[in-house]
Design an enzyme around this catalytic site. Structure first.
Site, short mmCIF file in Angstrom:
data_model
loop_
_atom_site.label_atom_id
_atom_site.label_comp_id
_atom_site.label_asym_id
_atom_site.label_seq_id
_atom_site.Cartn_x
_atom_site.Cartn_y
_atom_site.Cartn_z
N ILE A 72 57.12 -30.50 11.89
CA ILE A 72 56.80 -29.07 11.93
C ILE A 72 56.32 -28.62 10.55
O ILE A 72 55.37 -27.86 10.44
CB ILE A 72 58.05 -28.24 12.36
CG1 ILE A 72 58.67 -28.78 13.64
CG2 ILE A 72 57.68 -26.76 12.48
CD1 ILE A 72 57.84 -28.76 14.87
N LEU A 74 58.32 -27.10 8.11
CA LEU A 74 59.02 -25.91 7.60
C LEU A 74 58.23 -24.61 7.76
O LEU A 74 58.23 -23.76 6.87
CB LEU A 74 59.40 -26.10 6.13
CG LEU A 74 60.59 -27.04 5.85
CD1 LEU A 74 60.80 -27.21 4.35
CD2 LEU A 74 61.88 -26.51 6.49
N ASN A 100 69.71 -22.09 6.28
CA ASN A 100 69.22 -23.35 5.72
C ASN A 100 68.12 -23.03 4.71
O ASN A 100 67.18 -22.31 5.03
CB ASN A 100 68.70 -24.21 6.88
CG ASN A 100 68.19 -25.56 6.43
OD1 ASN A 100 67.14 -25.65 5.79
ND2 ASN A 100 68.91 -26.61 6.76
N CYS A 131 64.46 -32.69 4.25
CA CYS A 131 63.34 -32.52 5.18
C CYS A 131 62.30 -33.59 4.93
O CYS A 131 61.76 -33.68 3.82
CB CYS A 131 62.70 -31.14 5.05
SG CYS A 131 61.32 -30.97 6.21
N LYS A 166 72.82 -30.60 3.25
CA LYS A 166 72.36 -31.37 4.43
C LYS A 166 71.73 -32.66 3.96
O LYS A 166 70.73 -32.66 3.24
CB LYS A 166 71.39 -30.57 5.28
CG LYS A 166 71.00 -31.33 6.55
CD LYS A 166 70.47 -30.43 7.61
CE LYS A 166 70.17 -31.20 8.88
NZ LYS A 166 69.62 -30.34 9.93
N ASN A 193 70.13 -35.44 8.81
CA ASN A 193 68.80 -34.90 9.11
C ASN A 193 68.05 -36.00 9.88
O ASN A 193 68.62 -37.04 10.20
CB ASN A 193 68.08 -34.50 7.82
CG ASN A 193 67.01 -33.43 8.06
OD1 ASN A 193 66.31 -33.46 9.08
ND2 ASN A 193 66.87 -32.50 7.14
N THR A 194 66.79 -35.77 10.17
CA THR A 194 66.06 -36.73 11.00
C THR A 194 65.74 -38.03 10.24
O THR A 194 65.70 -38.05 9.02
CB THR A 194 64.75 -36.12 11.50
OG1 THR A 194 64.03 -35.65 10.35
CG2 THR A 194 65.01 -34.96 12.44
N GLY A 244 73.25 -35.45 15.22
CA GLY A 244 72.30 -36.54 15.44
C GLY A 244 72.44 -37.03 16.88
O GLY A 244 73.30 -37.85 17.17
#
Lengths: 296, 254
Positions: A72, A74, A100, A131, A166, A193-194, A244
């Site tokens: 995306i 941010l 966040n 991120c 995070k 996070n991812t 997750g």
């Protein structure tokens, strides 16, 4: 009514352990048409930056086996836009609001922390040092213990709000990063996070995401997330928020057993906007047995 | 807006790769506007993970139809659904085709599976007393969808790339020819982006408003995740929530 209160970070008690994962829930408005947001333990809003961001060009989402990649980038209205347009709605809610924050520089993080410290209705900050979809800052801060320490410290100096770092899974040893942010004054950590990944179309030989790489989320990453929550919960003394690939209450119970104090639901809300509520109801029904099994 | 389980009443094979599923969904039937979509779970397991958006093809009382082409894993699984099965759907979602009472004559232009939402639109226009012409294009006659159903609702003109039905060529060629003779109040289109771009240009050239229905890979389907954006004059817009129907003038199609 069972007492499901949990300490999600030092100084942050939630009415129950179910939170939304940043970036999957917008600022809550869309989901307010699906259920009563006040039932949530906390809403973690979409990542906020000092200035508005347009985000990355599409395609921004690619489905992969049991999950999805997103890039995306941010997209957000900036901190002033957030305070002016989104916070008034959020602060009326009877749930904890966690903002966040994300920046390109230490000064960005300090600026956001100072600004949100004064904003009424914010209960905690989640410091995004993970991120994978922005060129500067983002994950770069979260993959080096020294940088992670620096970001957490710069936020700590500007706010009395509880801060949650995070963490990125895209590191060799996540415990080092966790210890660094706690040393800098973080009141809690949230992970993961991812996972950085990509998808390629074999017919063209080209990446499917316009931004080439993206962050993998969904059930596909659950085993990685569980392992890291387990490791971090052993390494630090502050509460851990686990996330997750949680799609059921059983998944959430696994994270609690791994050492998490609270959980966040992310991609599951995409397929079922009621996911958070369904998971909460499941936890409620099984809370006593879950508490007995929790690792102490 | 919560997911609901609806019963599959009928599955039709339209051609080699296109299917139509009709479900019993009274609330959706009442609420649905042409151009809106249903967000459908194609599997009860976690893979494929996300729902798939399909525009509403037809509404007859309580019965609502979606039409889709088999493209990947999700649509292949969906094509295996049987009469009597339950389908997990959310919707209707998004904004449909804007229709003004003052409209007297409209033209719809569909390419391939893009004909899907235009059938319901034609039904709707007819009920409102608005005359609608239909221009549909496809690679060959077998790929032209719902021709007979369209014929019950208005004048139908076909274009095929191999000339097996209608003119040999693109549907935009028919549109251009029509626009030089007929004054339409509005053009509605759905299909490949290159086709919609050509329709947009023709609309601009003939000073006729054009509304396009866009497709994009979606996450949440309700505007929260910002996954399905398209470029517009005002920055990125969300296909699921701001669209999927847009005024052609405000979005960048190339």
């Amino acid at each position: 009514m069972k007492d499901l209160r949990v300490k999600a970070a030092e100084g942050l008690m939630l009415k129950n352990p179910v939170m939304t994962a940043s970036g999957t829930f917008g600022f809550g408005r869309e989901y307010s048409r699906c259920f009563d947001l006040n039932r949530l333990g906390a809403i973690v809003v979409k990542g906020i930056t000092p200035e508005p961001r347009e985000g990355n060009p599409p395609p921004r989402i690619i489905e992969t086996p049991a999950g999805l990649l997103n890039s995306i980038g941010l997209e957000n209205p900036g901190v002033d836009g957030f305070i002016e347009k989104e916070l008034p709605f959020l602060k009326e809610l009877d749930t904890s609001i966690i903002v966040n924050i994300s920046g390109n520089t230490l000064e960005d993080y300090a600026y956001l922390a100072a600004k949100l410290d004064k904003a009424e209705g914010v209960d905690a900050l989640e410091v995004n040092i993970s991120c994978p979809n922005v060129k500067k800052g983002g994950m770069a801060f979260g993959t080096d213990p020294g940088s992670a320490y620096g970001v957490a410290k710069s936020v700590r100096e500007k706010t009395h709000l509880p801060i949650i770092a995070k963490l990125s899974p895209n590191v060799t040893d996540i415990r080092e990063i966790a210890r660094a942010v706690v040393e800098a004054g973080a009141d809690g950590v949230s992970l993961i996070n991812t996972v950085l990944g990509m998808a390629i179309d074999y017919r063209t030989g080209k990446p499917l995401l316009k931004n080439v790489f993206g962050g993998l989320s969904g059930p596909a990453i659950k085993p990685i997330a569980l392992r890291m929550v387990w490791q971090v919960a052993e390494a630090v003394d502050v509460p851990v928020i686990g996330m997750g690939g949680i799609t059921t209450w059983e998944d959430a119970a696994e994270f609690l057993a791994a050492g998490a104090s609270a959980v966040a639901v992310g991609s599951a809300s995409f397929i079922d906007p009621m996911a958070c509520i369904n998971i909460l109801q499941g936890l409620e029904a099984h809370w006593d047995e879950i508490c007995r099994r929790v690792k102490k | 807006m919560q997911p609901v389980g609806v019963k599959v009443l009928k599955k039709e094979k339209m051609n080699d790769t296109v299917y139509r599923i009709t479900v019993k969904a009274p609330r959706i039937g009442r609420e649905a506007e042409p151009g809106q979509f249903l967000y459908v779970k194609c599997s009860s397991t976690l893979d494929p993970f996300l729902r798939r958006p399909f525009s509403i093809n037809k509404v007859e009382g309580d019965n609502v139809s979606i039409m889709f082409k088999i493209i990947g894993k999700g649509t292949r699984l969906l094509a295996g659904i049987k009469q009597g099965d339950e389908l997990d759907v959310m919707g209707p979602l998004g904004n449909g085709f804007p229709i003004e009472k003052s409209f007297k004559r409209a033209v719809v232009v569909g390419g391939g599976i893009g004909a899907a939402p235009l059938l319901y639109l034609m039904q709707y226009l007819k009920n409102l007393g608005i005359e609608g012409d239909v221009i549909i294009g496809a690679p060959d006659a077998r790929s032209l969808l719902c021709v007979e159903e369209f014929e019950r609702l208005g004048k139908v003109l076909c274009a095929t790339e191999d000339g097996s039905m209608g003119i040999k060529g693109l549907p935009t060629r028919i549109l251009e020819e029509r626009l030089t003779h007929i004054r339409y109040d509005v053009i509605y289109t759905c299909g490949p982006r290159v086709m919609m771009q050509a329709v947009k240009q023709l609309g601009a050239g003939f000073n006729t408003p054009v509304f396009v229905s866009l497709e994009e890979r979606m996450g949440c389907g309700i505007g929260a995740c910002l996954g399905c954006v398209c470029k517009s004059e005002k920055g990125y817009m969300k296909v699921c929530k701001d669209g999927p129907v847009f005024n052609a003038g405000e979005v960048v199609l190339e």
